[in-house]
Design a protein around this motif. Sequence first.
Motif, short mmCIF file in Angstrom:
data_model
loop_
_atom_site.label_atom_id
_atom_site.label_comp_id
_atom_site.label_asym_id
_atom_site.label_seq_id
_atom_site.Cartn_x
_atom_site.Cartn_y
_atom_site.Cartn_z
N ASP A 216 0.81 -1.22 0.00
CA ASP A 216 0.00 0.00 0.00
C ASP A 216 0.85 1.28 0.00
OD1 ASP A 216 -2.42 -1.48 0.10
OD2 ASP A 216 -2.16 -1.77 2.25
N TRP A 217 2.17 1.14 -0.21
CA TRP A 217 3.02 2.32 -0.25
C TRP A 217 2.84 3.05 -1.57
CZ3 TRP A 217 5.58 5.41 2.84
CH2 TRP A 217 6.53 6.28 2.30
N GLU A 218 2.56 4.32 -1.52
CA GLU A 218 2.26 5.09 -2.73
C GLU A 218 3.39 6.04 -3.13
OE1 GLU A 218 -1.47 7.00 -2.11
OE2 GLU A 218 -2.62 5.13 -2.16
N GLY A 219 4.44 6.10 -2.32
CA GLY A 219 5.55 6.99 -2.64
C GLY A 219 6.49 6.40 -3.67
N PRO A 220 7.50 7.18 -4.09
CA PRO A 220 8.46 6.69 -5.07
C PRO A 220 9.28 5.52 -4.51
CG PRO A 220 9.21 8.76 -4.10
CD PRO A 220 7.81 8.53 -3.62
N LEU A 221 9.54 4.53 -5.35
CA LEU A 221 10.26 3.35 -4.89
C LEU A 221 10.90 2.63 -6.06
CD1 LEU A 221 10.99 1.65 -2.43
CD2 LEU A 221 8.87 0.37 -2.76
N VAL A 222 12.19 2.37 -5.95
CA VAL A 222 12.94 1.60 -6.93
C VAL A 222 13.19 0.22 -6.32
CG1 VAL A 222 15.13 1.37 -8.18
CG2 VAL A 222 14.02 3.62 -7.97
N ILE A 223 12.84 -0.83 -7.07
CA ILE A 223 13.01 -2.19 -6.58
C ILE A 223 13.92 -2.96 -7.53
CG2 ILE A 223 11.87 -4.41 -6.18
CD1 ILE A 223 11.16 -2.51 -4.05
N SER A 224 14.89 -3.66 -6.94
CA SER A 224 15.66 -4.62 -7.74
C SER A 224 15.50 -6.00 -7.14
CB SER A 224 17.15 -4.24 -7.79
OG SER A 224 17.75 -4.27 -6.50
N THR A 225 15.40 -6.99 -8.01
CA THR A 225 15.42 -8.38 -7.59
C THR A 225 16.30 -9.15 -8.57
OG1 THR A 225 14.08 -10.23 -6.79
CG2 THR A 225 13.33 -9.14 -8.81
N LYS A 226 16.31 -10.47 -8.43
CA LYS A 226 17.32 -11.23 -9.17
C LYS A 226 16.75 -12.48 -9.81
CE LYS A 226 20.71 -9.48 -5.89
NZ LYS A 226 19.71 -8.91 -4.94
N LEU A 227 17.54 -13.03 -10.72
CA LEU A 227 17.31 -14.35 -11.28
C LEU A 227 18.25 -15.32 -10.61
CD1 LEU A 227 17.14 -13.45 -15.08
CD2 LEU A 227 15.23 -14.25 -13.68
N GLY A 228 17.74 -16.47 -10.22
CA GLY A 228 18.60 -17.48 -9.61
C GLY A 228 17.88 -18.27 -8.54
N GLY A 229 17.91 -19.60 -8.67
CA GLY A 229 17.37 -20.47 -7.64
C GLY A 229 15.89 -20.78 -7.76
#
Length: 328
Positions: free
Chosen positions: A67-80
């Motif tokens: 429910d967070w509406e502010g700016p947000l950069v997300i990184s995730t990964k490939l593996g497993g």
Amino acid sequence: MQKVTLGRTGLEVTKLALGGLFLSELGGVFEDSRKATLKALEMGINYIDTAPAYYDSEKVLGKIIKDWEGPLVISTKLGGRPQPFDPQCKEGLIQSVEMSLEYLHRDHIDMLMIHEPDRVKEYNWWTDELNYEGPVLEAIDEMKKNGMIRFSGLGGTTAHELARVCDTGKFDVVLTAYNYSLLWREAQYEVFKAAKRHNMGIICGSPLQQGALAVRHDEEIYNGAPWISEPRREQFKALYRLLDETGMDIVEMAVRFVISNPDVHCVLTGSANEAQFMQNYTAVEKGPLPADLLAKLDEIYAMVPFRPSLEYFTLPFDNDCKGQKKFY
């Protein structure tokens, strides 16, 4: 909190970012993690990194930020993931990102990194290990085209092999962990230089060496830790003497050291509770260390410029601390 442009991505991220391992089942009580994360977001932190390999981190993070509406950069990964994991199955890799989007409640991933692209015995990503070619690149290209991801990156832990992958010029960011901190700086020799050649964003993870620099281990350094080499032991003693001379907390010195390097765009730390987050936040807000202190730290680093043979990848001080686990 200062924001910087993350290399050629053009993304504006805060100098301090949150690492997602602490959000997993290994990080402690969910409510503590939730409060720490929301506190970080309220204080202006706008970048969080996670991964399928971090246990249930993606699910926990998604629950917190839903429910967070502010700016947000997300990184995730490939593996497993998915299991059984085949790093050369394009369809499986795309399926993994679809799961990440579902868990994180996002319509796209800002930065998708290949996890451990530099450790072929862990994940056999490449059909051509000299030129770093493989189905993972086809999957990334397809996901960029259909809007599932915006930028691609590398998340690795080697000191030299990771630089070879950076030098392909195929990736936008690099996350280097365990190889740039007060006492371990191998990333500066090749990884940073290769990343700069291609205007990649440079993210430094584990500035506290997963606990080795999170607290002082005076008793172990002076009277225990039989597994540690004598040069490293003397180096720790010199660092502790400098801490005593300056009166500075080890976490502050460690975090401020990393952000003192102009090549580093942001530092990634874990916070299992609000107190840990505020400790890291306050350190970054104080800015780079003064030049005279950096010079002294250079002298201490030079005592052990490379890991001694057979040194543990993360020093097992926890074994000497009543088995309490720390994740930083």
